[in-house]
Design a protein around this motif. Structure first.
Motif, PDB file in Angstrom:
ATOM      1  N   TYR A 132       3.001  44.197  -6.681  1.00  0.00           N
ATOM      2  CA  TYR A 132       1.552  44.179  -6.892  1.00  0.00           C
ATOM      3  C   TYR A 132       0.968  45.586  -6.681  1.00  0.00           C
ATOM      4  O   TYR A 132       1.522  46.387  -5.921  1.00  0.00           O
ATOM      5  N   LEU A 145      -0.133  30.156  -0.895  1.00  0.00           N
ATOM      6  CA  LEU A 145       0.127  29.583  -2.210  1.00  0.00           C
ATOM      7  C   LEU A 145      -0.251  30.562  -3.319  1.00  0.00           C
ATOM      8  O   LEU A 145       0.441  30.664  -4.345  1.00  0.00           O
ATOM      9  N   ASP A 146      -1.343  31.291  -3.129  1.00  0.00           N
ATOM     10  CA  ASP A 146      -1.766  32.274  -4.128  1.00  0.00           C
ATOM     11  C   ASP A 146      -0.784  33.444  -4.182  1.00  0.00           C
ATOM     12  O   ASP A 146      -0.460  33.965  -5.258  1.00  0.00           O
ATOM     13  N   ASP A 196      -4.804  41.729  -5.322  1.00  0.00           N
ATOM     14  CA  ASP A 196      -3.577  41.280  -4.663  1.00  0.00           C
ATOM     15  C   ASP A 196      -3.326  42.027  -3.354  1.00  0.00           C
ATOM     16  O   ASP A 196      -2.892  41.432  -2.362  1.00  0.00           O
ATOM     17  N   ARG A 217       1.849  23.956  -4.868  1.00  0.00           N
ATOM     18  CA  ARG A 217       1.726  24.626  -6.151  1.00  0.00           C
ATOM     19  C   ARG A 217       2.966  25.469  -6.388  1.00  0.00           C
ATOM     20  O   ARG A 217       3.595  25.900  -5.444  1.00  0.00           O
ATOM     21  N   VAL A 268       2.364  33.511  -3.762  1.00  0.00           N
ATOM     22  CA  VAL A 268       3.586  33.180  -4.489  1.00  0.00           C
ATOM     23  C   VAL A 268       3.420  33.443  -5.990  1.00  0.00           C
ATOM     24  O   VAL A 268       4.395  33.734  -6.690  1.00  0.00           O
ATOM     25  N   GLU A 269       2.171  33.359  -6.485  1.00  0.00           N
ATOM     26  CA  GLU A 269       1.914  33.558  -7.905  1.00  0.00           C
ATOM     27  C   GLU A 269       1.741  35.028  -8.272  1.00  0.00           C
ATOM     28  O   GLU A 269       1.643  35.365  -9.460  1.00  0.00           O
ATOM     29  N   MET A 270       1.697  35.930  -7.279  1.00  0.00           N
ATOM     30  CA  MET A 270       1.482  37.345  -7.555  1.00  0.00           C
ATOM     31  C   MET A 270       2.727  37.992  -8.148  1.00  0.00           C
ATOM     32  O   MET A 270       3.846  37.527  -7.934  1.00  0.00           O
ATOM     33  N   GLU A 271       2.529  39.099  -8.845  1.00  0.00           N
ATOM     34  CA  GLU A 271       3.647  39.925  -9.256  1.00  0.00           C
ATOM     35  C   GLU A 271       4.282  40.538  -8.005  1.00  0.00           C
ATOM     36  O   GLU A 271       3.558  40.947  -7.091  1.00  0.00           O
ATOM     37  N   ARG A 283       7.314  27.788   0.996  1.00  0.00           N
ATOM     38  CA  ARG A 283       6.648  29.006   0.565  1.00  0.00           C
ATOM     39  C   ARG A 283       6.870  30.006   1.701  1.00  0.00           C
ATOM     40  O   ARG A 283       6.455  29.766   2.831  1.00  0.00           O
ATOM     41  N   ARG A 303       9.403  32.565  -7.628  1.00  0.00           N
ATOM     42  CA  ARG A 303       9.911  31.230  -7.311  1.00  0.00           C
ATOM     43  C   ARG A 303      11.434  31.172  -7.477  1.00  0.00           C
ATOM     44  O   ARG A 303      11.980  31.686  -8.455  1.00  0.00           O
ATOM     45  N   GLY A 351       8.448  31.125  -3.413  1.00  0.00           N
ATOM     46  CA  GLY A 351       8.474  29.674  -3.312  1.00  0.00           C
ATOM     47  C   GLY A 351       9.842  29.152  -3.690  1.00  0.00           C
ATOM     48  O   GLY A 351      10.419  29.593  -4.686  1.00  0.00           O
TER      49      GLY A 351
END
Length: 263
Positions: free
Chosen positions: A121, A112-113, A127, A263, A115-118, A82, A2, A20
């Motif tokens: 990956y 949206l998911d 992932d 999110r 964006v939350e990943m390392e 995003r 983010r 994001g």
């Protein structure tokens, strides 16, 4: 990831980077370009992407595809984005020009998911599978007619850019022809040659695209229809629905496929 510049992670050896970013209201992201292909999704607000070729308006819960190496600027109206930055080799089918697209509920959830990943990956596992599914879903996007092409003729382009700043659905082609010192027939030929549209089609699309930005800023449809020169709100709604297949209310509140809060 983010609120970090893509340049900081661009060299990671992963096909897709998801970032994001939250922007101030009425923010102008100055002209720039990316090495990777970009899927720029509006989680909130409305964006206007401009290149040398034209302008693309992106409503909430929709996205624009930006080819790699394309200089562009983005005007943000209450926007949280995003973005997927994709290695060109992973999307050989990517369009050569910008394109506004619908985003399905599934693809939205995947973005949206992601964006939350390392950022780095694992090559295998959940992932990596999510990224593979994103790349699959991106191949089946439905385009939206929200591009407003710019003519190559310098004089006509200046008139188009001025129109976009103050659109009027009844702006007569005779005024444009007089400004260019050409006949109405020549004006029509120039428009069709440079934009693939008639003057009337271009004018209508430019007004509808402008209306999306104004609605995002909270302008009521009644006032907006009057400002654009439509005879009444019903006439504006009919033109809007004819172009986009849905009434302004489907876009006014940021509604879209699978729309929920960001999110």
């Amino acid at each position: 990831m983010r609120n970090i510049p893509v340049a900081e992670v661009d060299d990671l050896d992963r096909a897709v980077l998801a970032i994001g970013t939250d922007y101030p209201h009425d923010y102008l992201l100055a002209r720039h370009e990316h090495r990777r292909a970009q899927v720029l999704y509006a989680a909130t607000g409305v964006m206007r992407v401009e290149t040398a070729e034209g302008a693309w308006t992106v409503p909430t819960a929709r996205a624009v595809l930006i080819p790699p190496g394309t200089p562009h600027q983005v005007t943000m109206v209450g926007v949280s984005t995003r973005s997927l930055y994709i290695e060109p080799g992973a999307v050989p089918w990517f369009p050569p020009h910008c394109r506004v697209v619908e985003v399905s509920a599934l693809l939205r959830a995947l973005i949206l998911d992601a964006v939350e990943m390392e950022p780095r990956y694992p090559d295998h596992g959940r992932d990596a599978t999510l990224v593979s599914l994103i790349l699959h879903e991106l191949r089946n996007l439905t385009p939206l007619p929200l591009d407003v092409p710019f003519p190559t003729d310098p004089g006509l382009r200046r008139l188009c850019e001025a129109f976009l700043r103050a659109p009027d659905i009844h702006d007569p082609p005779a005024r444009w022809a007089a400004a260019l010192n050409v006949s109405a027939r020549t004006l029509g030929r120039l428009f069709h040659r440079d934009t693939g549209m008639s003057f009337q089609q271009w004018r209508q699309r430019a007004c509808i695209a402008h209306s999306l930005q104004q609605m995002a800023a909270g302008v009521p449809v009644t006032r907006l229809a009057a400002a654009l020169g439509y005879d009444n709100p019903a006439a504006f709604t009919a033109a809007f629905k004819k172009l986009l297949g849905r009434p302004p209310t489907a876009f006014h509140t940021g509604a879209g496929p699978g729309r929920r809060g960001p999110r």
